[in-house]
Design a protein around this motif. Structure first.
Motif, PDB file in Angstrom:
ATOM      1  N   PHE A  53      26.844  33.790  36.607  1.00 28.82           N
ATOM      2  CA  PHE A  53      28.109  33.481  36.202  1.00 28.82           C
ATOM      3  C   PHE A  53      27.894  32.542  35.304  1.00 28.82           C
ATOM      4  N   ARG A  54      26.787  31.510  35.489  1.00 28.92           N
ATOM      5  CA  ARG A  54      26.857  30.609  34.711  1.00 28.92           C
ATOM      6  C   ARG A  54      27.660  29.309  34.978  1.00 28.92           C
ATOM      7  N   PHE A  55      28.226  29.215  36.110  1.00 29.62           N
ATOM      8  CA  PHE A  55      28.898  28.199  36.332  1.00 29.62           C
ATOM      9  C   PHE A  55      28.419  26.737  36.633  1.00 29.62           C
ATOM     10  N   THR A  56      27.157  26.506  36.314  1.00 32.93           N
ATOM     11  CA  THR A  56      26.545  25.222  36.539  1.00 32.93           C
ATOM     12  C   THR A  56      27.416  24.318  35.537  1.00 32.93           C
ATOM     13  N   LYS A  57      27.407  23.010  35.919  1.00 33.55           N
ATOM     14  CA  LYS A  57      27.911  22.098  35.144  1.00 33.55           C
ATOM     15  C   LYS A  57      26.803  21.567  34.107  1.00 33.55           C
ATOM     16  N   PHE A  58      25.453  22.074  34.217  1.00 30.15           N
ATOM     17  CA  PHE A  58      24.342  21.578  33.609  1.00 30.15           C
ATOM     18  C   PHE A  58      24.045  22.780  32.394  1.00 30.15           C
ATOM     19  N   GLY A  59      24.873  22.769  31.297  1.00 34.86           N
ATOM     20  CA  GLY A  59      24.628  23.598  30.255  1.00 34.86           C
ATOM     21  C   GLY A  59      25.414  24.789  30.505  1.00 34.86           C
ATOM     22  N   GLY A  60      26.330  25.110  31.434  1.00 37.16           N
ATOM     23  CA  GLY A  60      27.026  26.170  31.793  1.00 37.16           C
ATOM     24  C   GLY A  60      28.441  25.856  31.518  1.00 37.16           C
ATOM     25  N   ASN A  61      29.316  26.695  32.542  1.00 43.42           N
ATOM     26  CA  ASN A  61      30.742  26.440  32.368  1.00 43.42           C
ATOM     27  C   ASN A  61      31.239  26.533  33.640  1.00 43.42           C
ATOM     28  N   PRO A  62      31.743  25.115  34.419  1.00 41.40           N
ATOM     29  CA  PRO A  62      32.150  25.149  35.770  1.00 41.40           C
ATOM     30  C   PRO A  62      33.363  26.021  35.978  1.00 41.40           C
ATOM     31  N   GLU A  63      34.140  26.273  35.009  1.00 39.92           N
ATOM     32  CA  GLU A  63      35.371  27.078  35.098  1.00 39.92           C
ATOM     33  C   GLU A  63      34.833  28.572  35.739  1.00 39.92           C
ATOM     34  N   ARG A  64      33.770  28.894  35.488  1.00 39.96           N
ATOM     35  CA  ARG A  64      33.550  30.144  35.543  1.00 39.96           C
ATOM     36  C   ARG A  64      33.243  30.368  37.129  1.00 39.96           C
ATOM     37  N   LEU A  65      33.359  29.427  37.760  1.00 38.71           N
ATOM     38  CA  LEU A  65      33.300  29.545  39.331  1.00 38.71           C
ATOM     39  C   LEU A  65      34.674  30.400  39.649  1.00 38.71           C
ATOM     40  N   LYS A  66      35.536  30.350  38.942  1.00 39.85           N
ATOM     41  CA  LYS A  66      36.674  30.988  39.406  1.00 39.85           C
ATOM     42  C   LYS A  66      36.507  32.620  39.432  1.00 39.85           C
ATOM     43  N   ASP A  67      35.659  32.988  38.379  1.00 36.25           N
ATOM     44  CA  ASP A  67      35.397  34.232  38.030  1.00 36.25           C
ATOM     45  C   ASP A  67      34.303  34.710  39.185  1.00 36.25           C
ATOM     46  N   TYR A  68      33.488  33.891  39.586  1.00 38.97           N
ATOM     47  CA  TYR A  68      32.822  34.192  40.661  1.00 38.97           C
ATOM     48  C   TYR A  68      33.382  34.381  41.807  1.00 38.97           C
ATOM     49  N   LEU A  69      34.502  33.497  42.390  1.00 47.61           N
ATOM     50  CA  LEU A  69      35.182  33.591  43.530  1.00 47.61           C
ATOM     51  C   LEU A  69      36.058  35.045  43.564  1.00 47.61           C
ATOM     52  N   GLU A  70      36.496  35.425  42.405  1.00 48.31           N
ATOM     53  CA  GLU A  70      37.129  36.666  42.222  1.00 48.31           C
ATOM     54  C   GLU A  70      36.342  38.007  42.199  1.00 48.31           C
ATOM     55  N   SER A  71      34.864  37.690  42.228  1.00 45.17           N
ATOM     56  CA  SER A  71      34.038  38.858  41.929  1.00 45.17           C
ATOM     57  C   SER A  71      33.599  39.678  43.367  1.00 45.17           C
ATOM     58  N   GLU A  72      32.970  40.848  42.751  1.00 40.22           N
ATOM     59  CA  GLU A  72      32.378  41.685  43.924  1.00 40.22           C
ATOM     60  C   GLU A  72      31.415  41.000  44.714  1.00 40.22           C
ATOM     61  N   GLU A  73      30.482  40.282  43.767  1.00 39.11           N
ATOM     62  CA  GLU A  73      29.462  39.565  44.477  1.00 39.11           C
ATOM     63  C   GLU A  73      29.790  38.444  45.474  1.00 39.11           C
ATOM     64  N   PHE A  74      31.124  37.820  45.215  1.00 43.61           N
ATOM     65  CA  PHE A  74      31.405  37.015  46.250  1.00 43.61           C
ATOM     66  C   PHE A  74      31.814  37.605  47.567  1.00 43.61           C
ATOM     67  N   GLN A  75      32.782  38.867  47.332  1.00 38.94           N
ATOM     68  CA  GLN A  75      33.110  39.681  48.411  1.00 38.94           C
ATOM     69  C   GLN A  75      31.944  40.120  49.288  1.00 38.94           C
ATOM     70  N   ASP A  76      30.917  40.522  48.696  1.00 38.17           N
ATOM     71  CA  ASP A  76      29.716  40.980  49.417  1.00 38.17           C
ATOM     72  C   ASP A  76      29.040  39.624  50.314  1.00 38.17           C
ATOM     73  N   LEU A  77      29.286  38.476  49.606  1.00 39.97           N
ATOM     74  CA  LEU A  77      28.468  37.544  50.320  1.00 39.97           C
ATOM     75  C   LEU A  77      29.690  37.050  51.768  1.00 39.97           C
ATOM     76  N   VAL A  78      30.945  37.143  51.451  1.00 41.22           N
ATOM     77  CA  VAL A  78      31.923  37.079  52.610  1.00 41.22           C
ATOM     78  C   VAL A  78      31.796  37.941  53.576  1.00 41.22           C
ATOM     79  N   SER A  79      31.370  39.287  53.126  1.00 41.57           N
ATOM     80  CA  SER A  79      31.215  40.389  54.103  1.00 41.57           C
ATOM     81  C   SER A  79      29.754  40.030  54.948  1.00 41.57           C
TER      82      SER A  79
END
Length: 199
Positions: A53-79
Protein backbone atom coordinates in the motif's frame (compact mmCIF):
# COMPACT_ATOMS: atom_id res chain seq x y z
CA UNK A 1 -11.52 14.91 -7.73
CA UNK A 2 -7.97 13.65 -8.23
CA UNK A 3 -6.52 17.10 -7.51
CA UNK A 4 -8.54 17.30 -4.30
CA UNK A 5 -7.23 13.89 -3.20
CA UNK A 6 -3.65 14.89 -4.01
CA UNK A 7 -4.05 18.08 -2.00
CA UNK A 8 -5.38 16.13 0.99
CA UNK A 9 -2.45 13.72 0.68
CA UNK A 10 0.00 16.62 0.79
CA UNK A 11 -1.62 17.77 4.03
CA UNK A 12 -1.27 14.26 5.45
CA UNK A 13 2.29 14.43 6.72
CA UNK A 14 2.53 12.75 10.14
CA UNK A 15 5.61 13.34 12.22
CA UNK A 16 6.15 9.64 12.82
CA UNK A 17 6.07 6.76 10.35
CA UNK A 18 3.30 4.21 10.93
CA UNK A 19 5.42 1.05 10.67
CA UNK A 20 8.69 2.24 12.17
CA UNK A 21 7.44 4.51 14.93
CA UNK A 22 3.94 3.31 15.81
CA UNK A 23 3.75 -0.43 15.03
CA UNK A 24 7.33 -1.15 16.10
CA UNK A 25 6.96 0.90 19.28
CA UNK A 26 3.77 -0.91 20.36
CA UNK A 27 5.24 -4.30 19.49
CA UNK A 28 8.42 -3.63 21.45
CA UNK A 29 6.30 -2.68 24.49
CA UNK A 30 4.35 -5.96 24.40
CA UNK A 31 7.06 -8.28 23.05
CA UNK A 32 7.34 -10.30 26.26
CA UNK A 33 3.58 -10.78 26.55
CA UNK A 34 3.02 -12.74 23.34
CA UNK A 35 4.77 -15.73 21.73
CA UNK A 36 7.70 -14.81 19.48
CA UNK A 37 6.10 -16.60 16.51
CA UNK A 38 2.96 -14.43 16.86
CA UNK A 39 5.09 -11.30 17.32
CA UNK A 40 7.03 -12.05 14.13
CA UNK A 41 3.89 -12.86 12.15
CA UNK A 42 2.19 -9.58 13.09
CA UNK A 43 5.34 -7.59 12.34
CA UNK A 44 5.78 -9.40 9.00
CA UNK A 45 2.19 -8.73 7.92
CA UNK A 46 2.48 -4.99 8.65
CA UNK A 47 5.79 -4.85 6.72
CA UNK A 48 4.21 -6.64 3.74
CA UNK A 49 1.25 -4.24 3.87
CA UNK A 50 3.63 -1.28 3.70
CA UNK A 51 5.17 -2.72 0.51
CA UNK A 52 1.72 -3.24 -1.01
CA UNK A 53 0.00 0.00 0.00
CA UNK A 54 3.06 2.31 0.20
CA UNK A 55 1.77 4.20 3.25
CA UNK A 56 5.26 5.00 4.51
CA UNK A 57 6.09 8.65 5.07
CA UNK A 58 9.48 7.98 3.49
CA UNK A 59 8.68 8.32 -0.20
CA UNK A 60 5.15 6.97 0.04
CA UNK A 61 1.76 8.41 0.91
CA UNK A 62 0.68 8.10 4.57
CA UNK A 63 -2.95 8.63 3.56
CA UNK A 64 -2.88 5.17 1.94
CA UNK A 65 -2.96 3.75 5.45
CA UNK A 66 -6.71 4.37 5.21
CA UNK A 67 -6.86 2.04 2.19
CA UNK A 68 -4.99 -0.63 4.12
CA UNK A 69 -7.37 -0.40 7.09
CA UNK A 70 -10.25 -0.97 4.67
CA UNK A 71 -8.55 -3.89 2.92
CA UNK A 72 -8.93 -7.65 2.98
CA UNK A 73 -5.28 -7.90 4.07
CA UNK A 74 -6.05 -5.99 7.27
CA UNK A 75 -9.14 -8.12 7.90
CA UNK A 76 -6.94 -11.21 7.58
CA UNK A 77 -4.55 -9.74 10.16
CA UNK A 78 -7.43 -9.07 12.57
CA UNK A 79 -8.72 -12.62 12.07
CA UNK A 80 -5.26 -14.01 12.78
CA UNK A 81 -4.85 -11.86 15.90
CA UNK A 82 -8.30 -12.87 17.13
CA UNK A 83 -7.51 -16.56 16.62
CA UNK A 84 -4.29 -16.13 18.62
CA UNK A 85 -6.12 -14.17 21.37
CA UNK A 86 -3.97 -11.08 20.75
CA UNK A 87 -6.54 -8.77 19.14
CA UNK A 88 -5.70 -6.34 21.93
CA UNK A 89 -2.32 -5.75 20.23
CA UNK A 90 -4.05 -4.55 17.05
CA UNK A 91 -6.29 -2.33 19.17
CA UNK A 92 -3.25 -0.76 20.87
CA UNK A 93 -1.73 -0.03 17.45
CA UNK A 94 -4.97 1.58 16.27
CA UNK A 95 -5.20 3.67 19.45
CA UNK A 96 -1.63 4.90 18.93
CA UNK A 97 -2.45 5.69 15.30
CA UNK A 98 -5.51 7.75 16.28
CA UNK A 99 -3.44 9.75 18.77
CA UNK A 100 -0.58 10.33 16.34
CA UNK A 101 -2.64 11.17 13.24
CA UNK A 102 -5.66 13.00 14.68
CA UNK A 103 -4.33 16.52 14.04
CA UNK A 104 -1.92 15.89 11.18
CA UNK A 105 -3.80 13.34 9.07
CA UNK A 106 -7.45 13.27 10.20
CA UNK A 107 -8.67 11.09 7.32
CA UNK A 108 -6.46 8.23 8.59
CA UNK A 109 -7.21 8.94 12.25
CA UNK A 110 -10.95 8.80 11.61
CA UNK A 111 -10.65 5.47 9.81
CA UNK A 112 -8.43 4.03 12.57
CA UNK A 113 -10.93 5.17 15.19
CA UNK A 114 -13.83 3.69 13.23
CA UNK A 115 -12.06 0.32 12.92
CA UNK A 116 -11.05 0.40 16.59
CA UNK A 117 -14.62 1.02 17.72
CA UNK A 118 -15.85 -1.79 15.46
CA UNK A 119 -13.30 -4.24 16.89
CA UNK A 120 -14.28 -3.34 20.45
CA UNK A 121 -17.96 -3.66 19.62
CA UNK A 122 -17.58 -7.09 18.03
CA UNK A 123 -15.39 -8.34 20.85
CA UNK A 124 -18.40 -9.90 22.52
CA UNK A 125 -18.54 -13.02 24.63
CA UNK A 126 -20.20 -14.91 21.78
CA UNK A 127 -17.24 -14.30 19.49
CA UNK A 128 -14.53 -15.08 22.00
CA UNK A 129 -13.26 -18.62 22.38
CA UNK A 130 -15.36 -20.57 24.87
CA UNK A 131 -13.69 -20.70 28.24
CA UNK A 132 -11.85 -23.94 28.83
CA UNK A 133 -8.72 -24.94 30.76
CA UNK A 134 -6.75 -24.88 27.49
CA UNK A 135 -7.93 -21.36 26.62
CA UNK A 136 -7.12 -20.07 30.13
CA UNK A 137 -3.71 -21.75 29.98
CA UNK A 138 -2.86 -20.20 26.57
CA UNK A 139 -4.09 -16.73 27.56
CA UNK A 140 -1.83 -16.53 30.62
CA UNK A 141 1.06 -18.14 28.73
CA UNK A 142 0.79 -15.55 25.95
CA UNK A 143 0.89 -12.76 28.51
CA UNK A 144 4.23 -14.01 29.78
CA UNK A 145 3.26 -15.81 32.99
CA UNK A 146 4.71 -19.12 34.19
CA UNK A 147 1.76 -21.48 33.73
CA UNK A 148 1.18 -25.19 34.30
CA UNK A 149 -1.92 -27.36 33.95
CA UNK A 150 -2.72 -30.56 35.80
CA UNK A 151 -4.34 -33.59 34.19
CA UNK A 152 -7.65 -32.63 35.81
CA UNK A 153 -7.62 -29.24 34.03
CA UNK A 154 -6.67 -27.05 37.00
CA UNK A 155 -4.39 -24.24 35.80
CA UNK A 156 -1.65 -22.77 38.00
CA UNK A 157 -0.13 -19.34 37.44
CA UNK A 158 3.08 -18.72 39.38
CA UNK A 159 5.02 -15.60 40.24
CA UNK A 160 7.93 -14.75 42.54
CA UNK A 161 5.65 -14.35 45.57
CA UNK A 162 2.21 -15.61 44.50
CA UNK A 163 0.37 -18.61 43.10
CA UNK A 164 -3.05 -18.62 41.47
CA UNK A 165 -5.07 -21.78 40.85
CA UNK A 166 -7.88 -21.58 38.32
CA UNK A 167 -10.64 -24.08 37.64
CA UNK A 168 -13.00 -23.68 34.69
CA UNK A 169 -16.57 -24.93 34.92
CA UNK A 170 -19.64 -23.84 32.90
CA UNK A 171 -17.73 -20.87 31.39
CA UNK A 172 -16.89 -19.60 34.88
CA UNK A 173 -13.40 -19.40 36.38
CA UNK A 174 -13.08 -20.20 40.07
CA UNK A 175 -9.76 -18.91 41.34
CA UNK A 176 -7.70 -19.04 44.52
CA UNK A 177 -4.89 -16.53 44.93
CA UNK A 178 -2.12 -17.27 47.44
CA UNK A 179 0.54 -14.72 48.21
CA UNK A 180 3.65 -15.29 50.25
CA UNK A 181 5.21 -12.63 52.43
CA UNK A 182 7.01 -11.95 55.69
CA UNK A 183 5.96 -9.85 58.65
CA UNK A 184 7.38 -8.88 62.02
CA UNK A 185 4.02 -8.47 63.73
CA UNK A 186 0.43 -9.68 63.59
CA UNK A 187 -0.91 -6.21 62.77
CA UNK A 188 0.76 -6.11 59.36
CA UNK A 189 -0.67 -9.53 58.52
CA UNK A 190 -4.11 -8.38 59.60
CA UNK A 191 -3.75 -5.33 57.30
CA UNK A 192 -3.00 -7.67 54.39
CA UNK A 193 -6.06 -9.74 55.22
CA UNK A 194 -8.24 -6.63 55.24
CA UNK A 195 -6.93 -5.66 51.79
CA UNK A 196 -7.78 -9.09 50.47
CA UNK A 197 -11.29 -8.85 51.93
CA UNK A 198 -11.82 -5.65 49.95
CA UNK A 199 -11.17 -7.40 46.63
Amino acid sequence: MTNKRNKEAMNCQPGRDFLRHIVNHVLSDIAEKIPMSVFNEIRSRFAKAEETFRFTKFGGNPERLKDYLESEEFQDLVSYARAMNVEWVIQKILEATVNEYKDICPVVAEKAKEVLEYLKKTESEAERPKLSPDVVYRMFKMKGYKVTMRDDGVVFVEGSNFTVSLKVSDSTITYTICREGKATNIGSIEAKIEKIREL
